[in-house]
Design an enzyme around this catalytic site. Structure first.
Site: not given
Length: 829
Positions: A370, A561-562, A567, A669, A673
């Protein structure tokens, strides 16, 4: 509820016309909750309804397991440290198709189902995408009637509940089990002993052979809790088994009698710490030890459980068909200690020889990678592992010795390449590389997006790809459409079903049928209204929980998100400040109103991410209080981001921020969504964004920035962020405001490290390199948003072309191409 309406007793309301669910519901309130109609409170109603629904599943649950046993079919065991399940009441109501009945039952008791749903805490079994993916997979496995089992840990506390105080993240214990979990069933008959530490004794067997035995170990008991996983529109109910740690020594009377009451229960507390908290802080030695204990604890219990099942069905001495009947999927490296542990069981407990045991083991395991982030590629200090798991470390060394001989003798690897692929790293200390162990000990290694898999094959695991041609493969991630559209977005899902029927819930490719309505004025108007209704719901939610007043006439621009530097929430902040400056210079200008919504948790020890949260809140404080700006721009940080929050935010979102540095996100993911719910994506060519671009078309997505190969090349040839800072006046102004305490007058210099990391210390995630491209693409977003017809068309096409990203498709590919398992039909009772 038919008779004796004046009675205080719930069961007096039962008569022959009551449904089974109604009878169970009323009986549970009275006999399990011990409440009557005058004393029952909302939590009593919620727990009673949940227990009644769980009991309704039990016959199918038992029948499913009976059918699996009778068919002697091959089974999948999915091992994951995380299962981010969220709330289950809605999911159970949807899969059992009894929303309307439940709503009416609850209403008759004087309560509201919508309010009851908010009483359920998110199950504290996960943190981010890894756990949410695992939960989507469980849903798809059951919906596809696959003989599959999930295994994990029953954490007493989730990662943490996030509070925001003075803009800073504050971690508070997440006691999600405070009022019990109504869905789980404790299995006191299923306990396994897990052994830590001790020493290995070598015993001669004759013929120069030896057996090995662990003695003087510290033991912990793993107790099973089961949660039913019902499929959608099927009778299949699969099982998620979670392990809780229990002490073998409940109480020490010697300490108690001597007056040392704390020491009397010390052993119990230390043992049970293993399943207390999801992801202890591993910045300290004790946290590292506990983390490894957690991994081995659930792996050891799970393998004992798997072998017990196998012996019961296929015979006590028969392991020749083990790999034909058992497949174990490792969800990331966390459970990869299962490889040496299965070898230990085969050799030390079942008496198999090394060659036979290794052949079975290698044919049993499959591994999903991952991450490509170096800091996230898991490895364990040999000293820690040797102290906790001495026999397993011996086996790892022997696996590595044989592997190294193989690559040196048969693949002509030189010393440097041998060092690169070795399971044992020996530079600056000795470590066990868990990803290397997982690759060597598995028959399949898969990435989770096309780009990610190519990076694995061509860079990070290039040598392994040469050693094992064909072992690496791609399985692009997916999400369950039942939870993320049917359940989370009733406005849009009802509109979709009214046009193309309900088949899309089981075949997401059927959403393509929406394309013929993109130019239908009535349908487009209904689509806009459905999106607006979701925005209204989010506005009410934000006002009720935090007093945030969301502007319905603005674009909802969402980044949830985290929290992690790659990110690039910080890049979004740079754009936010850029907008602020533009509006401030021209308050009467024609700007598209935006509401920037952020949400996400930073790991407790991750200082940089926590500083970014503080910066977001500091910017929000300035922007939202500035009358020149706040009619065109607002910024909000939603605390304690969770699955249940995402179910409210994502349907209301119009722009989805997927802006990670290209080559760093394995898949994502959340991006799927948002796309499924008709939000437009602004993003880099990273992870599954690449495949989203292919599906939706370049004209329906906002792609910017460097590509993965360009990022890699820049890191090799040299990258100078200061030069960008000095040559881009708009960027320089933004960064100087951050560094110059514009947003933090009362706390000077707190953001200096963020500035230095970007300008002087290499800008590792290349925010400045992508800044101008990002700003220009955001300007294009504004231009398209002004054209409501064009934006609506793009929104519909994003939903219509999201079929590939169903977890049903992903799981079918796993089942057919990796696991080699087939559906097992459970007939209706």
């Amino acid at each position: 509820m038919k008779k004796n309406d004046d009675s205080i007793f719930f069961t007096d309301l039962i008569d022959e016309s009551c449904s089974t669910l109604e009878r169970d519901f009323l009986t549970t309130i009275e006999y399990s909750r011990v409440k009557d109609r005058t004393t029952a409170r909302s939590r009593d109603i919620f727990l009673s309804l949940s227990n009644a629904l769980r009991d309704r599943l039990i016959r199918d649950w038992l029948r499913t397991q009976h059918v699996y046993r009778g068919s002697k079919t091959k089974r999948l065991y999915y091992l994951s440290m995380e299962f981010l399940m969220g709330r289950l009441l809605d999911n159970m109501l949807m899969n059992l198709d009894c929303y309307d009945e439940a709503r009416e039952l609850v209403k008759k008791t004087g309560f509201d189902l919508d309010k009851l749903r908010d009483l359920e805490p998110d199950m504290g079994l996960g943190n981010g995408g890894l756990g949410r993916l695992a939960s989507c997979f469980l849903d798809s496995m059951a919906t596809l009637s696959l003989p599959a089992y999930g295994y994990g840990i029953r954490y007493e506390y989730g990662i943490f509940r996030q509070d925001i105080q003075n803009g800073y993240q504050v971690e508070v214990p997440d006691n999600w089990l405070k009022y019990t979990c109504p869905w789980e069933i404790c299995r006191p008959d299923l306990e396994y002993r897990v052994r830590f530490g001790g020493r290995v004794v070598c015993l001669p067997k004759g013929n120069q052979e030896y057996s090995y035995k662990l003695i003087e170990t510290e033991d912990v008991i793993a107790l099973a809790y089961d949660v039913p996983i019902p499929g959608y529109d099927t009778e299949t109910v699969n099982n998620l088994r979670l392990w809780q740690a229990k002490s073998t020594n409940e109480f020490n009377f010697n300490y108690f009698n001597s007056g040392d009451y704390l020491a009397a229960v010390n052993d119990k507390n230390l043992s049970e710490n293993i399943s207390k908290v999801l992801y202890p802080n591993d910045n300290v030695y004790a946290g590292k030890v506990l983390r490894l204990k957690q991994q081995y604890f659930f792996v050891s219990a799970t393998l004992q459980d798997i072998i017990r099942h196998h012996k019961k069905i296929h015979g006590k001495e028969n392991f020749s068909n083990f790999a034909d009947k058992v497949v174990i999927q490792l969800n990331d490296t966390h459970p990869s200690i299962a490889i040496p542990e299965l070898m230990r069981i085969f050799i030390d407990e079942e008496g198999l020889g090394w060659i036979e045991a290794w052949e079975i083991t290698r044919r049993t395991f499959a591994y999903t990678n991952h991450t490509v982030l170096p800091e996230a590629v898991e490895k364990w200090d040999v000293e820690i592992m040797g102290s906790l798991l001495p026999r397993q470390l011996q086996i790892i060394y022997e696996i590595n010795r044989r592997f190294i001989n193989e690559v040196r003798d048969f693949h002509n690897f030189g010393l440097n390449r041998v060092g690169d692929v070795s399971i044992i790293e020996e530079s600056g200390g000795k470590f066990v590389r868990m990803a290397n162990l997982a690759i060597v000990g598995s028959y399949s290694v898969n990435g989770v997006s096309a780009l990610h898999t190519e990076i694995l094959k061509n860079t990070i695991f290039r040598d392994f790809n040469e050693i094992y041609p064909g072992k690496f493969n791609n399985k692009t991630n997916g999400i369950t459409p039942r939870r993320w559209l049917l359940q989370a977005n009733p406005y849009l899902s009802k509109l979709i079903t009214s046009k193309i029927g309900k088949g899309w819930t089981l075949d997401l490719d059927e959403l393509r049928g929406l394309e013929k309505y993109v130019d239908d004025p009535d349908f487009c108007a209904a689509w806009v209204e459905a999106k607006l209704n979701a925005k209204r719901d989010l506005k009410s939610y934000a006002m009720e929980h935090w007093g945030f007043d969301l502007n319905l006439d603005s674009m909802f621009d969402v980044h949830i998100k985290r929290m992690h530097e790659y990110k690039r929430q910080l890049l979004n902040v740079l754009h936010t400040i850029t907008l602020y400056n533009r509006i401030k210079r021209n308050p009467n200008g024609d700007f598209v109103p935006r509401t920037k919504i952020f949400g996400g948790k930073a790991a407790p020890g991750y200082y940089a991410s926590k500083q970014i949260i503080k910066l977001i809140n500091s910017v929000a404080s300035v922007v939202n209080s500035d009358p020149d700006v706040n009619k065109k721009l607002n910024v909000f940080f939603f605390p304690n981001y969770s699955v249940s929050m995402a179910e409210k935010v994502i349907p209301a979102s119009e722009l989805s921020e997927q802006i990670s540095t290209a080559g760093f996100e394995a898949s994502g993911t959340g991006n799927m969504k948002f796309m499924l719910n008709g939000a437009m994506t602004i993003g880099t060519l990273d992870g599954a964004n690449v495949e989203m671009l292919e599906e939706v078309g370049a004209e329906n997505i906002f792609i910017f920035g460097m590509k993965a190969d360009e990022v890699a090349e820049a890191k090799v040839t040299g990258y100078n962020p200061r030069r960008i800072y000095e040559t881009d006046p708009e960027l320089r102004e933004v960064l100087d405001m951050i560094n110059g305490d514009f947003f933090n007058r009362d706390e000077p210099h707190i953001f200096s490290q963020l500035f230095n990391a970007l300008v002087d210390y290499g800008d590792n995630y290349m925010l400045l390199a992508d800044y101008r491209s990002y700003i220009e693409m955001q300007d294009r977003v504004d231009a398209v948003y002004r054209d409501k017809a064009a934006w609506t068309r793009m929104s519909i096409l994003n939903t219509a072309r999201s079929g590939k990203f169903s977890s049903d498709r992903t799981i079918r590919e796993y089942a057919e191409e990796i696991w080699h398992i087939k559906p097992v039909k459970v007939e209706k009772d």
